[in-house]
Design a protein around this motif. Structure first.
Motif, mmCIF file in Angstrom:
data_model
loop_
_atom_site.group_PDB
_atom_site.id
_atom_site.type_symbol
_atom_site.label_atom_id
_atom_site.label_comp_id
_atom_site.label_asym_id
_atom_site.label_seq_id
_atom_site.Cartn_x
_atom_site.Cartn_y
_atom_site.Cartn_z
ATOM 1 N N SER A 202 4.217 -0.457 30.389
ATOM 2 C CA SER A 202 5.047 -0.066 31.532
ATOM 3 C C SER A 202 6.355 -0.840 31.545
ATOM 4 O O SER A 202 7.429 -0.279 31.811
ATOM 5 C CB SER A 202 4.296 -0.314 32.847
ATOM 6 N N THR B 157 8.687 0.508 28.879
ATOM 7 C CA THR B 157 9.152 1.836 29.252
ATOM 8 C C THR B 157 10.236 1.761 30.329
ATOM 9 O O THR B 157 11.275 2.419 30.244
ATOM 10 C CB THR B 157 7.974 2.691 29.749
ATOM 11 N N ARG B 158 10.004 0.955 31.349
ATOM 12 C CA ARG B 158 10.964 0.826 32.447
ATOM 13 C C ARG B 158 12.249 0.153 31.988
ATOM 14 O O ARG B 158 13.352 0.564 32.375
ATOM 15 C CB ARG B 158 10.324 0.060 33.602
ATOM 16 N N ASP C 13 6.868 8.533 24.479
ATOM 17 C CA ASP C 13 5.929 9.256 25.345
ATOM 18 C C ASP C 13 4.540 8.640 25.293
ATOM 19 O O ASP C 13 3.851 8.534 26.323
ATOM 20 C CB ASP C 13 5.863 10.725 24.932
ATOM 21 N N LYS D 67 4.655 5.414 27.286
ATOM 22 C CA LYS D 67 4.657 5.702 28.718
ATOM 23 C C LYS D 67 3.279 6.121 29.196
ATOM 24 O O LYS D 67 2.827 5.695 30.264
ATOM 25 C CB LYS D 67 5.678 6.814 29.020
ATOM 26 N N GLU E 274 0.786 4.345 32.038
ATOM 27 C CA GLU E 274 0.294 5.054 33.211
ATOM 28 C C GLU E 274 -1.220 5.195 33.214
ATOM 29 O O GLU E 274 -1.792 5.823 34.093
ATOM 30 C CB GLU E 274 0.940 6.444 33.265
#
Length: 251
Positions: free
Chosen positions: A175, A178-179, A241, A244, A248
């Motif tokens: 995460s 990704t952020r 992807d 990510k 999640e």
């Protein structure tokens, strides 16, 4: 502020017949599209510029310290900042990383509740709180923009609560990458690559992990092909992807 920019700023604050967009460094500031001044135009931007001063800081230098009075607020123009608090036993919790366009220091009128320290060579616009309060009263566009940024910050804080409370170490780091990548794309970086101006220890103190766990997960991600470790603290993300989805909890 350089001598040239100081001269330009002085011309903007005493414009006469000179147009702001012709002389003031704010007109071409890279932080403006994402910053608190994004919606300001003409004399609004001039008022904002004339109430500020440009400061510089080197890596490791604090803009202000936890517990100290801080009569200023800041808009990051270039570079990166880490925010942290120290617990009584000396442990450190990093509460955030700020980048170009981020606003800093408005969240309290008393002593500072955290330390803000430059991670990289830093340039920022600094405002006295009283001057900034007057700008908020005089410039509705500035107030609206600040409220929108505060909403984004609240959403980020809620995501961080979930990250620290429920996610595994692998999910936290996925995460985080990704952020950070999404933020750097906003700033004009290429997709599929992220620059880490912070250390592994900084990442650990932000994600509530140990530095050993962070290093181990990075190695796992590298072995599985989720990331590639490049020189100069660059990390390639061959499959954003998948990264990510892992962050999640869907992988």
């Amino acid at each position: 502020m350089t001598a040239r920019n100081a001269a330009l700023a002085d011309a903007a604050c005493n414009p006469g017949d000179v147009r702001l967009e012709d002389v003031h460094p704010c007109a071409t500031c890279g932080a403006r599209p994402l910053g608190v001044c994004a919606d300001l135009k003409g004399h609004e931007l001039q008022s904002m510029a004339c109430a500020s001063e440009t400061i510089a800081a080197q890596p490791g230098q604090a803009l202000f310290h936890e517990g100290d009075p801080n009569p200023f607020v800041f808009n990051v123009v270039e570079g990166a900042v880490k925010l942290y608090r120290l617990l009584p036993d000396g442990r450190r919790q990093i509460t955030g990383f700020l980048f170009q366009g981020d606003f800093l220091g408005l969240g309290g009128r008393g002593p500072s509740s955290f330390t803000a320290e430059a991670l990289t060579p830093l340039s920022a616009c600094r405002f006295r709180r009283g001057d900034f309060d007057q700008l908020l009263n005089a410039l509705p566009a500035l107030e609206h923009r600040l409220v929108a940024m505060a909403g984004d910050e609240l959403m980020a804080a809620q995501e961080q609560i979930v990250l620290l409370g429920r996610k595994t170490a692998r999910e936290r780091i996925a995460s985080f990458l990704t952020r950070l990548s999404a933020r750097q794309v906003q700033l004009g970086s290429a997709e599929g690559r992220v620059h880490l101006p912070m250390t592994r220890l900084d990442i650990a103190d932000y994600l509530g992990l140990t530095i050993e766990t962070v290093s181990r997960v990075f190695t796992q991600f590298k072995t599985s092909g989720l990331i590639q470790l490049l020189p100069n603290n660059e990390v390639a993300l061959p499959d954003p992807d998948a990264l990510k989805a892992l962050g999640e909890g869907a992988a």
